[in-house]
Design a protein around this motif. Structure first.
Motif, PDB file in Angstrom:
ATOM      1  N   ALA A 139       0.841  -1.199   0.000  1.00 10.01           N
ATOM      2  CA  ALA A 139       0.000   0.000   0.000  1.00 10.01           C
ATOM      3  C   ALA A 139       0.881   1.256   0.000  1.00 10.01           C
ATOM      4  N   ARG A 140       2.015   1.179   0.703  1.00 11.68           N
ATOM      5  CA  ARG A 140       2.900   2.334   0.806  1.00 11.68           C
ATOM      6  C   ARG A 140       3.527   2.666  -0.557  1.00 11.68           C
ATOM      7  N   ARG A 142       2.361   1.858  -3.535  1.00 12.12           N
ATOM      8  CA  ARG A 142       1.307   2.373  -4.417  1.00 12.12           C
ATOM      9  C   ARG A 142       1.107   3.865  -4.180  1.00 12.12           C
ATOM     10  N   GLN A 143       0.986   4.200  -2.905  1.00  9.77           N
ATOM     11  CA  GLN A 143       0.721   5.586  -2.551  1.00  9.77           C
ATOM     12  C   GLN A 143       1.873   6.487  -2.968  1.00  9.77           C
ATOM     13  N   ILE A 146       1.552   7.142  -6.627  1.00  8.58           N
ATOM     14  CA  ILE A 146       0.423   8.055  -6.892  1.00  8.58           C
ATOM     15  C   ILE A 146       0.835   9.485  -6.517  1.00  8.58           C
ATOM     16  N   ASP A 147       1.437   9.606  -5.333  1.00 10.09           N
ATOM     17  CA  ASP A 147       1.856  10.937  -4.865  1.00 10.09           C
ATOM     18  C   ASP A 147       2.908  11.552  -5.778  1.00 10.09           C
TER      19      ASP A 147
END
Ligand code: GLU
Length: 296
Positions: A139-140, A142-143, A146-147
């Motif tokens: 999840a980290r 992915r984020q 995205i960021d």
């Protein structure tokens, strides 16, 4: 008693042709048969290809054919927050993932990893399934991507979604325009792989917005061409995931061009506006689509 609700849902990215005339007329006739409503939905999420001129053409062509519809008309481009809301639920349930590969990158990846002699799966439209490597990202990670502003699309994790289904999925399909019988059809969403549900430039996709709107407009009967038969599998899965009611379906025959191919919106000789300008009457159109007794 609530009235049955039908909808005709063209995209204003080209002119209506004989195939649309058949679809619209069948919707009108079937709605009349059961004293139902017919809604008109303008599917214009592709804001680059859809134009007000094509939309105006839709109203003109339907009026010319004598097809009436109930108000209000729903224009999808005015309802993006509805689709984002539904997408948000799928994100919260961890049923979608950000897919960072472009089409070319996905193709290159497939060429690299596919073993000789093993055909990579393709969806019913012939498009290779998305490799889905991002499903394994933390999840980290992915984020972080995205960021960092990396372009991505939200894709459905179809295998995970199916793993959570309590029963096998099916839909009810009418045998004919008379709706004299109905049969269950087994849905096969796995044939599609991980479909796109939203893009960076458009916060939804055909599959997501059609399912959302059929529910938000309380559509009970979906009458559309056989070219969308396979897509119904994905629509049924999305309805289950989002807790939406399922309409009954009728996928009608397609009108073929003179060369036996599927009609396209650029085809000049089957466009309704061209046929009208060439002096054809609505009766000529009904005859051409095999509904000669129609009075419009
Ligand atoms: N907008 C789609 C089209 O023009 C039809 C969608 C549907 O009937 O579900 O092909």
């Amino acid at each position: 008693m609530t009235r049955p609700v039908f909808r005709f849902a063209p995209s204003p990215n080209g002119q209506l042709h004989l195939g649309h005339a058949l679809s619209a007329l069948l919707n009108r006739r079937m709605a009349d048969r059961v004293a139902g409503k017919l809604l008109l939905r303008i599917e214009d999420i592709d804001v680059l290809r859809c134009t007000p001129e094509f939309e105006a053409g839709i109203y003109r062509d339907l009026e010319w054919l004598g097809i009436t519809w109930d108000q209000p008309v729903r224009r999808q481009s005015e309802h993006f927050p509805d689709y984002e809301g539904m997408l948000g639920r799928l994100i919260a349930d961890d049923l979608v993932y950000p897919a960072f590969m472009s089409r070319a990158e996905a193709r290159a990846h497939i060429t690299e990893v596919q073993s000789p002699g093993h055909a990579w799966p393709r969806d019913p439209d012939g498009v290779p399934h998305y490799p889905g490597v991002e499903k394994h990202l933390s999840a980290r990670k992915r984020q972080m991507r995205i960021d960092a502003g990396e372009p991505f699309a939200w894709r459905l994790d179809t295998a995970r979604a199916l793993a959570g289904m309590k029963a096998t999925l099916s839909w009810a399909e009418f045998a004919n325009e008379q709706m004299s019988s109905i049969r269950p059809v087994a849905a096969q969403p796995e044939l599609w792989g991980d479909v796109v549900l939203a893009r960076r430039d458009v916060p939804t996709s055909y599959h997501l917005s059609v399912v959302a709107d059929d529910a938000l407009q309380s559509v009970t009967h979906v009458v559309r061409g056989m070219d969308l038969f396979a897509a119904t599998s994905i629509h049924r899965l999305l309805q289950e995931l989002l807790g939406l009611p399922q309409p009954a379906y009728f996928h009608h025959r397609l009108i073929e061009g003179p060369d036996g191919r599927k009609l396209s919106k650029s085809e000049r000789d089957t466009g309704l506006a061209q046929l009208r300008e060439a002096g054809k009457t609505p009766q000529d159109i009904f005859h051409a689509i095999g509904l000669p007794g129609n009075r419009g």
